[in-house]
Design an enzyme around this catalytic site. Structure first.
Site, PDB file in Angstrom:
ATOM      1  CB  ALA A  65      -0.309   3.420  12.151  1.00 34.92           C
ATOM      2  N   GLY A 108      -3.318  -0.527  12.518  1.00 36.32           N
ATOM      3  CA  GLY A 108      -3.456   0.072  13.844  1.00 36.32           C
ATOM      4  C   GLY A 108      -4.907   0.226  14.275  1.00 36.32           C
ATOM      5  CD  GLU A 111      -1.549  -3.345  15.238  1.00 37.17           C
ATOM      6  OE1 GLU A 111      -1.466  -2.266  14.630  1.00 37.17           O
ATOM      7  OE2 GLU A 111      -0.573  -4.078  15.448  1.00 37.17           O
ATOM      8  CD  GLU A 131      -0.391  -3.822  10.266  1.00 37.55           C
ATOM      9  OE1 GLU A 131      -0.888  -4.875   9.796  1.00 37.55           O
ATOM     10  OE2 GLU A 131      -0.797  -3.296  11.312  1.00 37.55           O
TER      11      GLU A 131
HETATM   12  C1  HXC Z   1      -2.917   7.682   6.156  1.00 42.35           C
HETATM   13  C2  HXC Z   1      -4.830   7.096   5.058  1.00 42.35           C
HETATM   14  C3  HXC Z   1      -4.797   5.800   5.619  1.00 42.35           C
HETATM   15  C4  HXC Z   1      -3.729   5.505   6.523  1.00 42.35           C
HETATM   16  C5  HXC Z   1      -6.523   5.923   4.347  1.00 42.35           C
HETATM   17  N1  HXC Z   1      -5.916   7.117   4.280  1.00 42.35           N
HETATM   18  N2  HXC Z   1      -5.864   5.102   5.152  1.00 42.35           N
HETATM   19  N3  HXC Z   1      -3.911   8.017   5.342  1.00 42.35           N
HETATM   20  N4  HXC Z   1      -2.816   6.476   6.748  1.00 42.35           N
HETATM   21  N5  HXC Z   1      -3.626   4.337   7.137  1.00 42.35           N
HETATM   22  C6  HXC Z   1      -6.319   8.290   3.493  1.00 42.35           C
HETATM   23  C7  HXC Z   1      -6.045   8.094   2.014  1.00 42.35           C
HETATM   24  O1  HXC Z   1      -4.714   8.365   1.717  1.00 42.35           O
HETATM   25  C8  HXC Z   1      -7.010   9.087   1.421  1.00 42.35           C
HETATM   26  O2  HXC Z   1      -6.459  10.394   1.551  1.00 42.35           O
HETATM   27  C9  HXC Z   1      -8.208   9.026   2.359  1.00 42.35           C
HETATM   28  O3  HXC Z   1      -7.711   8.479   3.573  1.00 42.35           O
HETATM   29  C10 HXC Z   1      -9.302   8.130   1.829  1.00 42.35           C
HETATM   30  O4  HXC Z   1      -8.750   6.868   1.527  1.00 42.35           O
HETATM   31  P1  HXC Z   1      -8.993   6.117   0.130  1.00 42.35           P
HETATM   32  O5  HXC Z   1      -7.909   5.132  -0.021  1.00 42.35           O
HETATM   33  O6  HXC Z   1      -9.168   7.114  -0.973  1.00 42.35           O
HETATM   34  O7  HXC Z   1     -10.396   5.421   0.418  1.00 42.35           O
HETATM   35  P2  HXC Z   1     -10.959   4.070  -0.222  1.00 42.35           P
HETATM   36  O8  HXC Z   1     -10.639   4.005  -1.679  1.00 42.35           O
HETATM   37  O9  HXC Z   1     -12.387   3.994   0.218  1.00 42.35           O
HETATM   38  O10 HXC Z   1     -10.129   2.886   0.482  1.00 42.35           O
HETATM   39  C11 HXC Z   1     -10.231   2.645   1.855  1.00 42.35           C
HETATM   40  C12 HXC Z   1      -9.090   1.724   2.346  1.00 42.35           C
HETATM   41  C13 HXC Z   1      -7.728   2.332   1.918  1.00 42.35           C
HETATM   42  C14 HXC Z   1      -9.251   0.310   1.764  1.00 42.35           C
HETATM   43  C15 HXC Z   1      -9.212   1.635   3.875  1.00 42.35           C
HETATM   44  O11 HXC Z   1      -7.683   3.711   2.321  1.00 42.35           O
HETATM   45  C16 HXC Z   1      -6.530   1.659   2.504  1.00 42.35           C
HETATM   46  O12 HXC Z   1      -6.146   0.574   2.099  1.00 42.35           O
HETATM   47  N6  HXC Z   1      -5.922   2.314   3.497  1.00 42.35           N
HETATM   48  C17 HXC Z   1      -4.694   1.806   4.124  1.00 42.35           C
HETATM   49  C18 HXC Z   1      -4.995   0.653   5.016  1.00 42.35           C
HETATM   50  C19 HXC Z   1      -3.733   0.152   5.655  1.00 42.35           C
HETATM   51  O13 HXC Z   1      -2.776  -0.247   4.995  1.00 42.35           O
HETATM   52  N7  HXC Z   1      -3.697   0.201   6.973  1.00 42.35           N
HETATM   53  C20 HXC Z   1      -2.538  -0.213   7.751  1.00 42.35           C
HETATM   54  C21 HXC Z   1      -1.676   0.984   7.966  1.00 42.35           C
HETATM   55  S1  HXC Z   1      -0.162   0.539   8.667  1.00 42.35           S
HETATM   56  P3  HXC Z   1      -6.275  11.368   0.266  1.00 42.35           P
HETATM   57  O14 HXC Z   1      -5.571  12.550   0.847  1.00 42.35           O
HETATM   58  O15 HXC Z   1      -5.494  10.601  -0.735  1.00 42.35           O
HETATM   59  O16 HXC Z   1      -7.689  11.636  -0.156  1.00 42.35           O
HETATM   60  C22 HXC Z   1      -0.472   0.368  10.257  1.00 42.35           C
HETATM   61  C23 HXC Z   1       0.764   0.058  10.977  1.00 42.35           C
HETATM   62  C24 HXC Z   1       0.612  -0.523  12.341  1.00 42.35           C
HETATM   63  O17 HXC Z   1      -1.545   0.500  10.783  1.00 42.35           O
HETATM   64  C25 HXC Z   1       1.958  -0.744  12.942  1.00 42.35           C
HETATM   65  C26 HXC Z   1       3.077  -1.202  12.085  1.00 42.35           C
HETATM   66  C27 HXC Z   1       3.974  -0.110  11.562  1.00 42.35           C
END
Ligand code: HXC
Length: 257
Positions: A65, A108, A111, A131
């Site tokens: 998400a 997400g 999911e 999360e």
């Molecule tokens: C918004 C995101 C994002 C996300 C990545 N990006 N994941 N933006 N929401 N979930 C964006 C980053 O901010 C970045 O933007 C660009 O995408 C590239 O990501 P990087 O981190 O620079 O890439 P990399 O180093 O290759 O790492 C990849 C990754 C990492 C390991 C997937 O991006 C990451 O850990 N993302 C978050 C994963 C996560 O926590 N997902 C769960 C989300 S919560 P910029 O603008 O900085 O270049 C969720 C909630 C579900 O899903 C329901 C409960 C509330």
């Protein structure tokens, strides 16, 4: 509807839907959800379409998400908007659809992949529910669907530590139907979707309904439900056609009625 975050393409009887927010690794925001709801509803309503494939990029199916959209929210706004409502519309799609997952399927993203009827994974796929690292929990069904798919031990470990599960482990654990080389993922998923699209459409829909009932009903009730659907298919032209084609040693020609 004009889509900005997804691409939709009809290839024969298969609809290919591609998440297309590469700069955010296909993070799922409200706009993506709206477009997906529309695309799946259009797929379900189109008699020429019989199976769909949802995919992302080679690097990310979806990295979760959209954290940037959620960051500033509070309880009142989340509760008032019933944040994440609408995904039920995607899961109420009646025709079969497959998630073709390469790269990250996190939070997400994982999911949504689990909302599909089944997942085909590229060998570079990484599934996770991280999360907890953001101070929250899964919120789009992950705690339930992951547990049903892989069992308590792995679901607990993944959700409590945020560790990712690779494609091979995901197949071994029952999360994905099949792992294929990432470079062939779309071809393999499309081939599988075409095979499903070539089946009797009402039987395909009823099969999906039966198997999903296994997650909602006690066994005896599920078996009775299955039997009623089975009986019901004997009211279709396709049952007559399918059985006549077998007896006549020819290919069936489905009518979808
Ligand atoms: C918004 C995101 C994002 C996300 C990545 N990006 N994941 N933006 N929401 N979930 C964006 C980053 O901010 C970045 O933007 C660009 O995408 C590239 O990501 P990087 O981190 O620079 O890439 P990399 O180093 O290759 O790492 C990849 C990754 C990492 C390991 C997937 O991006 C990451 O850990 N993302 C978050 C994963 C996560 O926590 N997902 C769960 C989300 S919560 P910029 O603008 O900085 O270049 C969720 C909630 C579900 O899903 C329901 C409960 C509330």
């Amino acid at each position: 509807m004009n889509y900005e975050n997804i691409l939709v393409e009809q290839r024969g009887a298969v609809t290919l839907i591609t998440l297309n927010r590469p700069k955010a690794l296909n993070a799922l925001n409200t706009a993506v959800l709206k477009e997906l709801i529309d695309a799946f509803a259009a797929f379900d309503a189109d008699d020429s379409q019989r199976c769909a494939v949802l995919t992302g990029s080679e690097k990310a199916f979806a990295a979760g998400a959209d954290i940037k959209e959620m960051e500033s929210q509070g309880f009142a706004s989340m509760y008032a908007s019933n944040f994440f409502q609408g995904w039920e519309k995607v899961t109420s799609t009646r025709k079969p659809w497959i998630a073709a997952v390469a790269g990250y399927a996190l939070g997400g993203g994982c999911e949504v992949a689990m909302m599909a009827d089944f997942i085909i994974a590229g060998d570079n796929a990484q599934f996770g529910q991280p999360e907890i690292k953001l101070g929250v929990t899964p919120g789009m069904g992950g705690s339930q669907r992951l547990t049903l798919a892989v069992g308590k031990a792995k679901a607990m470990e993944m959700c409590l530590t945020g560790r990712m599960m690779g494609a091979e482990e995901a197949e071994r654990s029952g999360l994905v139907a099949r792992v294929v080389p990432a470079g062939t993922l779309i071809d393999e998923a499309m081939k599988t979707a075409e095979a499903i699209a070539a089946m009797a459409p009402l039987a395909a829909m009823a099969t999906k309904e039966q198997i999903n009932a296994a997650f909602e009903m006690p066994l005896a009730q599920g078996i009775a439900y299955e039997r009623r659907l089975f009986h019901g298919l004997f009211g279709t032209e396709d049952q007559k056609e399918g059985m006549a084609a077998f007896v006549g040693k020819r290919e069936a020609e489905w009518k979808g009625r």
